[in-house]
Design a protein around this motif. Structure first.
Motif, short mmCIF file in Angstrom:
data_model
loop_
_atom_site.label_atom_id
_atom_site.label_comp_id
_atom_site.label_asym_id
_atom_site.label_seq_id
_atom_site.Cartn_x
_atom_site.Cartn_y
_atom_site.Cartn_z
N UNK A 235 12.08 21.90 -5.09
CA UNK A 235 12.66 21.33 -3.88
C UNK A 235 13.58 22.35 -3.23
N UNK A 236 13.92 22.08 -1.95
CA UNK A 236 14.95 22.86 -1.28
C UNK A 236 16.32 22.40 -1.76
N UNK A 237 17.26 23.33 -1.84
CA UNK A 237 18.61 22.93 -2.24
C UNK A 237 19.66 23.88 -1.69
N UNK A 238 20.73 23.29 -1.15
CA UNK A 238 21.93 24.03 -0.75
C UNK A 238 21.61 25.20 0.17
N UNK A 258 24.24 16.41 -7.16
CA UNK A 258 23.26 15.37 -6.89
C UNK A 258 21.98 15.61 -7.68
N UNK A 259 21.51 16.85 -7.73
CA UNK A 259 20.32 17.16 -8.51
C UNK A 259 20.53 16.86 -10.00
N UNK A 260 21.70 17.17 -10.51
CA UNK A 260 21.96 16.90 -11.92
C UNK A 260 21.94 15.40 -12.20
N UNK A 261 22.49 14.60 -11.29
CA UNK A 261 22.47 13.15 -11.45
C UNK A 261 21.05 12.60 -11.49
N UNK A 262 20.15 13.25 -10.77
CA UNK A 262 18.77 12.79 -10.67
C UNK A 262 17.87 13.31 -11.79
N UNK A 263 18.40 14.12 -12.68
CA UNK A 263 17.60 14.70 -13.75
C UNK A 263 16.81 15.91 -13.33
N UNK A 281 28.14 25.03 -10.06
CA UNK A 281 26.69 24.91 -9.85
C UNK A 281 25.95 26.07 -10.48
N UNK A 282 26.47 27.27 -10.31
CA UNK A 282 25.82 28.44 -10.91
C UNK A 282 25.79 28.31 -12.43
N UNK A 286 22.29 28.01 -14.55
CA UNK A 286 21.98 29.02 -15.55
C UNK A 286 21.86 28.41 -16.95
N UNK A 287 22.78 27.51 -17.30
CA UNK A 287 22.75 26.92 -18.63
C UNK A 287 21.46 26.13 -18.86
#
Length: 456
Positions: A235-238, A258-263, A281-282, A286-287
């Motif tokens: 997806x596109x992001x930021x 938001x992406x992390x909340x959505x899995x 976010x970085x 990376x993690x």
């Protein structure tokens, strides 16, 4: 890697070689031997093989084929429009034109765009197609057919939008689809076309468009579906500050949160652009080994900003390069992306923020890693797939530049002596040999006129 089962079928001899392997192995004068679809050998000096077709590589640099991790092929027939607009202005101008895309228009656009990529050293490309007008026909099938004709390794993403303007999204309602229809089409795309084999020329990913054009339900259910079938997520992001503002106002968080909340974090996910990322976010990207498709030329064209590519690399995130859609990068030249990535990184971070060899890695093994194919493509090593680009550096624009990698990355885009994909010559002597480029150009011009006329 799988074992080779056939003998030598092609030799490239007498060239400088940048293998982009883990050790950074390079030869001032070397060779590569191709066995069918695989690389059989690479090394210094002349190839110890006779009576095999060969390409004289003297005056050239051999690299892995370039890997394009983000594109919108359909936009090849809407280049040059809204040339001075912001991203959101650009989208609202072009959506009414894209509503007219149909199967034939997309086949023409994709053939033109893929031919252009081949002429700039690209051997593998993804595509993010998310515009599915109701009467458009088999759009994904049209671009898959074009990729097979041109001969590039292809990772089409079945994109989607379900949040139209009437529901607070950006796209017009004419190009959004119901959630159930999207999920059914996603399953159909995977079962019809996805090939997970080692030497696959075609792999599918699922790709809801962006936070401002899809619902959270679509994002969540697409992730579940992709993981059930073992395909990637994109997806596109930021990309812009506008997107940051939209996510803050709508979701109360940053795009990455938001992406992390959505899995939507993990090694099976890659984000396009990722320009506006904070330190948190970085770290999370990376993690989780989430990939990033850095699109420097498009980001500059739209004034979106400069991605923190050096910081992502230091943190250990997989980063590749993308030309992005042709309507926001009219050249769509894959070889220009590593140069622009380097220049942008140095413009904000100083001369040591990115080396010429790191830039080449982003365009090759970095992109392969983002697409989950680093074991198969992205470097020149025995057993890997024979995806190669042979760059001519003995012309007046590059002669006298002592370091061939610096000549490739910092100099003007050089002509190609050859591009080989899966052991097959797609470009020879700077001409695409799989399609009639002049005829393709005429069809592109006609398709562009017809599409724009539909919107008037």
């Amino acid at each position: 890697m799988e074992a080779l089962t056939n003998g030598p079928t092609l030799v490239i001899d007498g060239c400088a070689v940048a293998t982009v392997d883990a050790a950074g192995t390079e030869y001032r004068s070397g060779h590569a031997v191709v066995h069918g679809t695989r690389i059989g050998a690479v090394g210094p000096g002349p190839a110890p093989v006779r009576d095999v077709p060969r390409i004289d590589g003297r005056g050239c640099l051999l690299t892995p084929g370039l890997v394009n991790t983000h594109h919108h092929l359909y936009q090849w027939i809407t280049r040059g429009l809204a040339a001075d607009n912001t991203l959101f202005e650009w989208l609202t101008t072009l959506y009414p034109i894209w509503v007219g895309i149909d199967e034939e228009a997309l086949r023409v656009a994709a053939t033109g765009a893929l031919s252009a990529l081949a002429r700039t050293g690209c051997t593998t490309t993804s595509d993010h197609h998310y515009v599915f007008p109701r009467a458009g026909g088999d759009l994904l099938g049209a671009e898959i057919s074009a990729a097979a004709e041109v001969g590039l390794r292809f990772h089409p993403c079945r994109g989607s939008m379900d949040l139209g303007a009437s529901s607070g999204g950006l796209p017009p309602d004419d190009v959004v689809e119901p959630l159930d229809a999207i999920l059914a089409a996603s399953v159909d795309a995977i079962t019809r076309w996805h090939d997970p084999s080692f030497d696959s020329m075609l792999r599918i990913a699922l790709a809801p468009c962006s936070p401002f054009s899809v619902t959270g339900d679509l994002m969540r259910q697409s992730a579940v579906l992709a993981r059930e079938y073992g395909v990637g997520l994109h997806t596109h992001l930021a990309e812009t500050v506008d997107e940051l503002d939209f996510c803050a106002a709508t979701f109360g968080c940053t795009p990455a949160e938001y992406m992390e909340q959505l899995g939507w974090l993990g090694p099976d996910v890659w984000f396009a652009h990722a320009v506006h990322l904070d330190d948190a976010a970085i770290t999370s990207i990376a993690r989780s080994r989430t990939g990033v498709a850095h699109c420097p030329t498009s980001n500059g064209r739209l004034g979106a900003g400069i991605a923190r590519t050096a910081a992502l690399l230091v943190a250990g995130a997989p980063v590749g390069l993308g030309v992005d859609g042709a309507a926001s990068n009219e050249s769509s030249s894959m070889i220009e992306e590593p140069r622009n990535a380097l220049l942008y990184a140095r413009a904000v971070g100083g001369p040591r923020s990115m080396s010429v060899r790191t830039a080449l890695e982003l365009a090759t093994i970095g992109g392969a890693r983002v697409l989950g194919r680093e074991a198969e493509i992205g470097s020149i090593a025995p057993g890997k797939l024979a995806d190669l680009a042979l760059w001519r550096l003995d012309g007046p624009a590059h002669a006298g530049i002592d370091d061939p990698v610096a000549a490739l990355i910092l100099g003007s885009p050089p002509p190609l002596a050859a591009v080989i994909v899966n052991g097959r010559e797609v470009v020879r002597d700077n001409e695409v040999r799989t399609v009639d480029e002049r005829a393709v150009g005429l069809r592109v011009a006609r398709a562009q006129r017809d599409l724009v006329a539909k919107a008037r």
